[in-house]
Design a protein around this motif. Sequence first.
Motif, PDB file in Angstrom:
ATOM      1  N   ALA A 243     -37.554  44.808  35.626  1.00  0.00           N
ATOM      2  CA  ALA A 243     -37.903  44.015  34.360  1.00  0.00           C
ATOM      3  C   ALA A 243     -37.556  42.479  35.022  1.00  0.00           C
ATOM      4  CB  ALA A 243     -37.316  43.825  33.498  1.00  0.00           C
ATOM      5  N   ARG A 244     -36.385  42.263  36.076  1.00  0.00           N
ATOM      6  CA  ARG A 244     -36.916  40.337  36.694  1.00  0.00           C
ATOM      7  C   ARG A 244     -38.117  40.684  37.501  1.00  0.00           C
ATOM      8  NH1 ARG A 244     -33.242  40.135  40.310  1.00  0.00           N
ATOM      9  NH2 ARG A 244     -32.485  42.576  40.836  1.00  0.00           N
ATOM     10  N   ARG A 245     -39.021  41.627  38.436  1.00  0.00           N
ATOM     11  CA  ARG A 245     -39.706  41.078  39.079  1.00  0.00           C
ATOM     12  C   ARG A 245     -41.126  40.994  38.151  1.00  0.00           C
ATOM     13  NH1 ARG A 245     -41.301  43.981  44.558  1.00  0.00           N
ATOM     14  NH2 ARG A 245     -42.805  45.342  42.760  1.00  0.00           N
ATOM     15  N   ALA A 246     -40.717  41.179  37.195  1.00  0.00           N
ATOM     16  CA  ALA A 246     -42.486  41.135  35.711  1.00  0.00           C
ATOM     17  C   ALA A 246     -41.869  40.065  35.585  1.00  0.00           C
ATOM     18  CB  ALA A 246     -41.938  42.316  35.086  1.00  0.00           C
ATOM     19  N   GLN A 247     -40.593  39.577  35.289  1.00  0.00           N
ATOM     20  CA  GLN A 247     -40.857  37.777  34.463  1.00  0.00           C
ATOM     21  C   GLN A 247     -41.146  36.927  35.694  1.00  0.00           C
ATOM     22  OE1 GLN A 247     -36.785  36.548  31.891  1.00  0.00           O
ATOM     23  NE2 GLN A 247     -36.471  39.067  32.559  1.00  0.00           N
ATOM     24  N   VAL A 248     -40.852  37.011  37.388  1.00  0.00           N
ATOM     25  CA  VAL A 248     -41.182  36.328  38.222  1.00  0.00           C
ATOM     26  C   VAL A 248     -42.078  35.948  38.044  1.00  0.00           C
ATOM     27  CG1 VAL A 248     -40.938  35.886  40.965  1.00  0.00           C
ATOM     28  CG2 VAL A 248     -38.975  36.494  39.050  1.00  0.00           C
ATOM     29  N   ALA A 249     -43.000  37.447  38.177  1.00  0.00           N
ATOM     30  CA  ALA A 249     -44.721  37.698  38.105  1.00  0.00           C
ATOM     31  C   ALA A 249     -45.309  36.901  36.992  1.00  0.00           C
ATOM     32  CB  ALA A 249     -44.596  39.209  38.909  1.00  0.00           C
ATOM     33  N   ALA A 250     -44.957  36.389  35.987  1.00  0.00           N
ATOM     34  CA  ALA A 250     -45.649  36.262  34.826  1.00  0.00           C
ATOM     35  C   ALA A 250     -45.196  34.829  34.831  1.00  0.00           C
ATOM     36  CB  ALA A 250     -44.919  36.712  33.811  1.00  0.00           C
ATOM     37  N   TYR A 251     -43.658  33.749  35.356  1.00  0.00           N
ATOM     38  CA  TYR A 251     -43.831  32.610  35.617  1.00  0.00           C
ATOM     39  C   TYR A 251     -44.427  31.854  36.549  1.00  0.00           C
ATOM     40  CZ  TYR A 251     -39.940  32.604  32.246  1.00  0.00           C
ATOM     41  OH  TYR A 251     -39.023  33.222  30.587  1.00  0.00           O
ATOM     42  N   ASN A 252     -44.690  32.776  37.656  1.00  0.00           N
ATOM     43  CA  ASN A 252     -45.874  32.296  38.945  1.00  0.00           C
ATOM     44  C   ASN A 252     -46.748  32.595  39.099  1.00  0.00           C
ATOM     45  OD1 ASN A 252     -43.119  32.012  39.124  1.00  0.00           O
ATOM     46  ND2 ASN A 252     -43.181  33.023  41.248  1.00  0.00           N
ATOM     47  N   ALA A 253     -47.754  32.842  37.288  1.00  0.00           N
ATOM     48  CA  ALA A 253     -49.130  33.554  37.963  1.00  0.00           C
ATOM     49  C   ALA A 253     -50.220  32.594  37.765  1.00  0.00           C
ATOM     50  CB  ALA A 253     -49.040  34.219  36.615  1.00  0.00           C
ATOM     51  N   CYS A 254     -50.125  31.297  36.972  1.00  0.00           N
ATOM     52  CA  CYS A 254     -50.890  30.140  37.050  1.00  0.00           C
ATOM     53  C   CYS A 254     -50.421  29.725  38.535  1.00  0.00           C
ATOM     54  CB  CYS A 254     -50.555  28.931  35.746  1.00  0.00           C
ATOM     55  SG  CYS A 254     -49.257  28.133  36.468  1.00  0.00           S
ATOM     56  N   VAL A 255     -49.787  29.554  38.882  1.00  0.00           N
ATOM     57  CA  VAL A 255     -50.259  28.523  40.548  1.00  0.00           C
ATOM     58  C   VAL A 255     -50.426  29.731  41.533  1.00  0.00           C
ATOM     59  CG1 VAL A 255     -47.871  28.544  42.896  1.00  0.00           C
ATOM     60  CG2 VAL A 255     -47.614  27.915  40.491  1.00  0.00           C
ATOM     61  N   GLU A 256     -50.421  31.389  41.196  1.00  0.00           N
ATOM     62  CA  GLU A 256     -50.543  32.172  42.040  1.00  0.00           C
ATOM     63  C   GLU A 256     -51.760  32.162  42.007  1.00  0.00           C
ATOM     64  OE1 GLU A 256     -49.401  34.304  44.375  1.00  0.00           O
ATOM     65  OE2 GLU A 256     -47.648  34.117  43.803  1.00  0.00           O
ATOM     66  N   GLU A 257     -52.649  31.630  40.530  1.00  0.00           N
ATOM     67  CA  GLU A 257     -54.246  31.754  40.104  1.00  0.00           C
ATOM     68  C   GLU A 257     -54.255  30.770  40.678  1.00  0.00           C
ATOM     69  OE1 GLU A 257     -55.147  32.266  35.784  1.00  0.00           O
ATOM     70  OE2 GLU A 257     -54.717  33.685  36.291  1.00  0.00           O
ATOM     71  N   ARG A 258     -53.703  29.582  41.043  1.00  0.00           N
ATOM     72  CA  ARG A 258     -54.322  28.094  41.582  1.00  0.00           C
ATOM     73  C   ARG A 258     -54.463  28.030  42.952  1.00  0.00           C
ATOM     74  NH1 ARG A 258     -49.751  25.078  40.032  1.00  0.00           N
ATOM     75  NH2 ARG A 258     -50.814  25.129  38.294  1.00  0.00           N
ATOM     76  N   GLU A 259     -53.467  29.109  43.875  1.00  0.00           N
ATOM     77  CA  GLU A 259     -53.999  28.826  45.010  1.00  0.00           C
ATOM     78  C   GLU A 259     -55.111  30.170  45.356  1.00  0.00           C
ATOM     79  OE1 GLU A 259     -50.216  30.821  46.416  1.00  0.00           O
ATOM     80  OE2 GLU A 259     -49.048  27.984  46.315  1.00  0.00           O
ATOM     81  N   ARG A 260     -54.780  31.205  44.452  1.00  0.00           N
ATOM     82  CA  ARG A 260     -56.479  31.833  44.874  1.00  0.00           C
ATOM     83  C   ARG A 260     -57.704  31.116  44.564  1.00  0.00           C
ATOM     84  NH1 ARG A 260     -53.507  35.544  42.271  1.00  0.00           N
ATOM     85  NH2 ARG A 260     -54.655  35.734  40.159  1.00  0.00           N
ATOM     86  N   GLY A 261     -57.941  30.131  43.974  1.00  0.00           N
ATOM     87  CA  GLY A 261     -59.021  29.637  43.238  1.00  0.00           C
ATOM     88  C   GLY A 261     -58.985  28.092  43.337  1.00  0.00           C
TER      89      GLY A 261
END
Length: 274
Positions: free
Chosen positions: A256-274
């Motif tokens: 659950a903690r790993r998933a929360q971090v993935a969710a909160y960081n998602a837009c940064v991850e998308e920005r870095e990929r795109g």
Amino acid sequence: MLTEPRSGRLAAWGNALLAGLVPPDDAVQRIVGDDALHRVDGLPGESGPVGLSLALGRLRGLGAAGFRVALPVPGHPLGLSGPPEFNTRALASEEAVLVPGAALGLVPEVSEAGPEGDVHVEVVWHCLPVREAPPADVPSLGEAERELAEALRDATELLSRLDLAGAGPAAQAALEAYRARAERDREVLAPGYPPRAARVLELAQRVSALVAIARGPGAAGGGGGGGFAGAEHGAAVSASQMAVREEALRPVERTARRAQVAAYNACVEERERG
């Protein structure tokens, strides 16, 4: 009561602010939430603590490319990248925010004052240097979603074995509070996040809630990730039984903690990929 990590609010609304999707005053209001005051101490170029609005603007000027969440606990430095001084502070708090681009991190220190029912909460975010390196053990959204589906089944089965129906009024109230909050707070992330991130975060919060109920008195969900306080054990259990219960809950809570971090960081991850 189900609570949201302050690091999650700061990252989510800080990212929306950087993307130009919300005005500064709105972002600050959402980050502060029910707290009385947030300040940031240790910002480069500042001699003392400054207000959150000024701090967010200064971080942008220092090159902030986004805000990432870390929810570490001893033995699991989730989301951290070093150095040791920052990691130690983050582990003590069980949450932190990393600011890629500025090579800085923020760790909250919370102080409370006042009688029960009228508690005055102030937060000081301590700003320290961090390494510009991949954060530890953060899954992709897809990976987190798959892990959560299995974790939810595990948590539900465990609660059935623990006989939640006999867990007492505090556990029942906690479950009702979770359901009410889920119905009320439809916007679990700030503007700019993909719908999948909101879905993953909602599911992660549900799993954390179930873990907190299963843990019993004083459970808080772990890792700054929120949970229920005051749930009661369904029945008297021995120390060995409690150890077995905790052993079963630990991987579910970690997921659950790993998933929360993935969710909160998602837009940064998308920005870095795109």
